[in-house]
Design an enzyme around this catalytic site. Structure first.
Site, mmCIF file in Angstrom:
data_model
loop_
_atom_site.group_PDB
_atom_site.id
_atom_site.type_symbol
_atom_site.label_atom_id
_atom_site.label_comp_id
_atom_site.label_asym_id
_atom_site.label_seq_id
_atom_site.Cartn_x
_atom_site.Cartn_y
_atom_site.Cartn_z
ATOM 1 C CG HIS A 276 56.435 45.898 27.526
ATOM 2 N ND1 HIS A 276 57.652 45.311 27.300
ATOM 3 C CD2 HIS A 276 56.615 47.231 27.313
ATOM 4 C CE1 HIS A 276 58.525 46.242 26.940
ATOM 5 N NE2 HIS A 276 57.934 47.422 26.954
ATOM 6 C CG ASP A 288 61.634 49.083 26.760
ATOM 7 O OD1 ASP A 288 60.456 48.911 27.081
ATOM 8 O OD2 ASP A 288 61.998 49.246 25.577
ATOM 9 C CD GLU A 321 55.554 47.842 23.851
ATOM 10 O OE1 GLU A 321 55.248 48.972 23.408
ATOM 11 O OE2 GLU A 321 56.741 47.451 23.902
ATOM 12 C CD GLU A 322 60.204 46.758 23.504
ATOM 13 O OE1 GLU A 322 60.055 47.431 22.484
ATOM 14 O OE2 GLU A 322 60.568 47.253 24.594
ATOM 15 C CG ASP A 347 56.772 50.738 27.691
ATOM 16 O OD1 ASP A 347 57.934 50.431 28.043
ATOM 17 O OD2 ASP A 347 56.306 50.449 26.582
ATOM 18 C CG HIS A 418 64.620 49.165 21.829
ATOM 19 N ND1 HIS A 418 63.865 49.514 20.737
ATOM 20 C CD2 HIS A 418 63.737 49.033 22.854
ATOM 21 C CE1 HIS A 418 62.591 49.586 21.089
ATOM 22 N NE2 HIS A 418 62.489 49.294 22.360
#
Lengths: 459, 459
Positions: A276, A288, A321-322, A347, A418
């Site tokens: 992504h 990420d 995506e997130e 991912d 994140h």
């Protein structure tokens, strides 16, 4: 070689996978080892995207700049049919955020809002903390214990190599805010879903269930959550001032960026690979998921450099995506009839791949044996109980696409996941190359055969 | 035992150190090993101070709360003559701060102001970045290359076990702002003086030299500095919006907290040990320097528990070290005539002690031999070229106090130093105990003999 490839193409057109031509092991090994030794493509993509675009929050102009960058990059690398497939989605964005213990021991704490958090407004809210050691304990508490207070849900996430803890340990983030809202809490803060000890809180998506009014929902960094637990242990009432300003800015455009290595047989089921493009807004989205894009794009590029595969390789840089897997859903909606030889996604950071799995083990023993042999020299073992990896290929897999999972070592993934710390320096170039080598080998095995270019014509 | 101690006292009163009674090695070993096995005092202090007070910026009300906490704690532990010795000092405080690249690749960066930074005002300033790889390169540049711009000074700090890199690597912080001001720069940002890769910038003191107008001076986190270097490498003009709001709030009160284990001979030169109570405002000042206080206070307490030393042990929790060593200067000013057997300080984290040094090696061979024997089982070797450790005992040492340096492993110290990440979790309890064990052994050797309490009277 060309003749062999043509035969393969004819066979593949009639019997997509079972009769495919598997390239000779030494050819696969050569491609694999070249990637391991000196792949630069993946680093170049990860470095470029994180440096020249930075964070790429879904549905924002930053993600749009990411798509522009992707189109330029994929075209410059020689991919065909490079295009954006746009889709619409609801967009939530973060604003100012802070947390401060007012009593009994005044001090500031590092906090960040979870996705779809309600807003405290710029003035913030002040409330007494009520703490629980788990979501289950929290659920069991009477509403009266929680009403009007700031709920703190503690827990402790332990690193696992396969990342399997994320489901279990993620519960406070995924369920906590809805439970807190339904019990009438003023706000909720959780200990970050993370395995590090740095003052960088971990954000992540949560969705309020139907009937639950959005309330402010944040995560404290792990050191701050431990500090709050120590403060609470003193047994005095703890008051916090919490500011989490955020807003829903309505429906905006996101998109998937699609690129291809055209196969010699356009009718053969294709290889679908990707990751992504969007990221959370706190870091630069390196592990990420710039690395995931980088790995699979580099592998596809290496097949392209080697010649023309029988099957088309489609590389997708999925959007959004997130925040809910919007890109994967939109992709499948746009390509409902597309057939695949395999779908694969990366991912889970950029650390080494340590095992692989696919249901081909049952249906395509020769292919599976070739994959096993090609991946073993990289220290990658087969794993019968594997499941399909990845949110973005999920809808395609659900619609019947066969899948291949190459599982990365996730031991340190949730240290950075994140957080503001998801930056380029977290990618280990050597391990990144091992990933590219593994995917290059896998794509070569599954390519249906690679026809080497006629040198005279190419020059 | 008491008789021996009295003899020692008489000897010590006439010939302060050379004729001192060194406790028997087995007694020193017993005290040392008890600390190593189960010291709780140090953890209790470090945990309590960082949890119940948090950050303790010099001259602020938070440092004042720290002094109140210290007085309560030291009295509760049984120390005598516990008091605050106040002094005045100029105080600088941080406000809002942020940095954002506007062009060519818009993105936010993690920044913090250096001590005594000028303020951009709340609206911030916007300028083009001009970059240098070192302070020397920056100094050599013509003023015209810098004037009106935001200077970025890059460099790379490498971890060293003895911390010796701090002098050399700290140059951009100590000299950069003054040079930038004199050359007419709009502001300066440096790569953090740190060895980590986290989005937590390192603050630290700097002072504008006479004649240099204060300008905004900040540090980018290491990942952000590397990101900025990558952006600059693209060769396009880079524009940054920088906000560093800070202010000088004038003369405020700070203070040293003094406590004692009274010696049997009040006329014998005392042992002076301590660390600093104040901390930077970003973290909770755990390794800088709650751990230092904790280690030396625990060691003094363990001697107190064992009986009554011949010499007084004075423990000082110095104020306002970080911003200019005001506490050490004030202490020496308040006690100009005080004589010491030894002065020792711990201000380099909480990791294991690996070597020691003192000039006693030349003048007091028996004492030095006893120290060497007592410390060797902890893996601590002697080091002839050692220098006095610490800013706070500096003025006393300069006035002639003998000193003892126990050097800690600094390999990871500059990962956390002066960052939001200086929190309790960075203290390793086992290594903390090794520090207490070493200082307990050293204080026992230097105590002049410890008279065991008469059990009947104590009960």
């Amino acid at each position: 070689m060309i003749k062999t490839a043509i035969t393969a193409a004819l066979l593949a057109a009639t019997s997509p996978l079972s009769a495919q031509i598997i390239p000779p092991p030494e050819k696969v090994a050569t491609l694999r080892d070249a990637a391991l030794d000196h792949d630069d493509y993946a680093w170049d993509i990860a470095e470029g995207l994180t440096t020249e675009v930075g964070q790429r929050m879904a549905g924002t102009e930053a993600e749009g700049r990411g798509r522009d960058w992707a189109v330029r990059k994929l075209r410059a690398m020689g991919f065909a049919n490079v295009r954006v497939e746009p889709f619409d989605m609801p967009v939530w964005v973060r604003g100012a955020e802070s947390a401060e213990i007012l009593a009994p021991f005044p001090q500031k704490m590092a906090v960040t809002a979870l996705g779809n958090s309600g807003s405290t407004g710029p003035a913030g809210v002040t409330g007494e903390i009520v703490a629980f050691d788990s979501v289950d304990e929290f659920k069991a508490a009477p509403d009266s214990a929680v009403r009007g207070k700031i709920v703190f849900v503690d827990h402790r996430m332990i690193p696992t190599q396969d990342g399997s803890g994320y489901g279990q340990f993620g519960t406070p983030r995924r369920q906590g805010p809805t439970v807190a809202s339904k019990k009438g809490a003023l706000a909720i803060i959780i200990r970050s879903i993370g395995t590090d000890h740095h003052r960088n809180p971990h954000t992540g998506v949560q969705r309020f269930a139907d009937g639950a009014t959005p309330i402010p929902a944040g995560a404290l960094s792990v050191p701050d959550a431990e500090q709050l637990a120590r403060i609470l242990k003193r047994g005095k009432p703890v008051t916090m001032h919490l500011t989490l300003v955020s807003q829903n800015i309505g429906i905006r455009q996101s998109g998937n960026v699609v690129a291809e290595v055209p196969g010699r047989d356009p009718t053969a089921p294709m290889l679908l690979v990707g990751g992504h493009l969007d990221s959370w807004d706190l870091g630069t989205g390196a592990i990420d998921n710039a690395s995931g894009l980088a790995i699979l794009t580099a592998a596809a590029k290496r097949i392209m450099d080697a010649g023309r595969p029988l099957r088309t390789i489609r590389v997708v840089w999925f959007g959004a995506e997130e925040v809910g897997g919007f890109g994967g859903i939109a992709y499948q909606k746009a390509h409902p009839e597309q057939r695949y030889t395999i779908a694969g996604e990366s991912d889970f950071g950029a650390d080494r791949i340590w095992r692989f799995g696919t249901k081909l083990s049952a249906t395509e023993p020769a292919t599976y044996a070739a994959l096993t042999a090609a991946l073993a020299p990289l220290g990658i073992v087969n794993y019968d109980k594997a499941e399909a990896n990845g949110t973005d290929i999920g809808p395609a897999v659900e619609a019947g696409a066969p899948w291949l999972s190459l599982s990365q070592d996730g031991t340190r993934y949730f240290d950075y996941h994140h957080t503001p710390d998801d930056t380029l320096d977290k990618i280990d170039p050597a391990q990144l190359r091992q990933n590219v080598a593994a995917w290059t080998a896998a794509l070569a095995v599954l390519s249906g055969g690679i026809a080497e270019p006629k040198r005279s014509k190419r020059r």
